[in-house]
Scaffold this active site. Structure first.
Site, PDB file in Angstrom:
ATOM      1  N   ASP A  98      78.561  56.445 -16.388  1.00  0.00           N
ATOM      2  CA  ASP A  98      77.236  56.327 -18.195  1.00  0.00           C
ATOM      3  C   ASP A  98      75.810  57.065 -17.008  1.00  0.00           C
ATOM      4  OD1 ASP A  98      78.060  55.549 -19.321  1.00  0.00           O
ATOM      5  OD2 ASP A  98      77.423  53.945 -19.771  1.00  0.00           O
ATOM      6  N   ASP A 149      80.812  58.257 -25.074  1.00  0.00           N
ATOM      7  CA  ASP A 149      79.616  57.869 -25.897  1.00  0.00           C
ATOM      8  C   ASP A 149      79.015  59.035 -27.124  1.00  0.00           C
ATOM      9  OD1 ASP A 149      80.681  55.832 -24.135  1.00  0.00           O
ATOM     10  OD2 ASP A 149      78.802  55.622 -23.208  1.00  0.00           O
TER      11      ASP A 149
END
Length: 166
Positions: A126, A144
């Site tokens: 991330d 995402d």
């Protein structure tokens, strides 16, 4: 009496798989770039509300089950693969419904992007960090984002469909 075979109502998978592949490519390329440029845990301010970071997520959204001991890697991988298989079926069956299929293709591309991370690294990379003052939204990635946009499109498509049925 002759029988003719008609083409399935759904249409071709190719355009929708193409959308998913584009999502996967952009997702993986951005993760590779961030992992090469930034040190783990580092934060680089881009705007007063946005940083680029490098963090690892062993869980799911919002680090759900991140500390579960390792089994979650395989559970979330299996879930992502199962979702991709189901989505392929739905794309084939409903291939002419553009918004529905675009939404599914975005979700599938995002799911596979994160599955690739889990298989290669044991975690998801991330790097997008939005914040207001000291409050930070959990870091996330392009996969995402694709999943979230796809889910929003599914809701919008369903609302549009229901409204049109009235």
């Amino acid at each position: 009496m002759s029988r003719t075979l008609s083409k399935p109502a759904g249409g071709s998978l190719a355009p929708w798989l193409g959308v998913a592949v584009i999502v996967i490519l952009f997702d993986q390329l951005t993760k590779i770039a961030v992992a090469k440029v930034f040190a783990y845990g580092s934060s680089h301010a881009i705007a007063p509300f946005f940083n680029l970071v490098l963090v690892y997520n062993r869980g799911a959204a919002f680090s759900f089950l991140a500390m579960a001991g390792g089994w979650q890697r395989w559970a979330f991988t299996a879930l992502g693969v199962a979702a991709a298989v189901l989505i392929c079926y739905l794309l084939k069956r409903h291939g002419t419904q553009k918004m529905f299929c675009t939404a599914l293709a975005l979700i599938m591309g995002g799911a596979i992007g994160n599955v690739i991370d889990r298989l290669l690294y044991g975690h998801v990379i991330d790097f997008l960090d939005f914040h207001v003052g000291a409050w930070h939204w959990p870091a996330f990635n392009l996969a995402d984002s694709a999943i979230t946009i796809g889910a929003a499109l599914l809701v919008f498509d369903e609302l549009r469909r229901v409204r049109g049925a009235r």
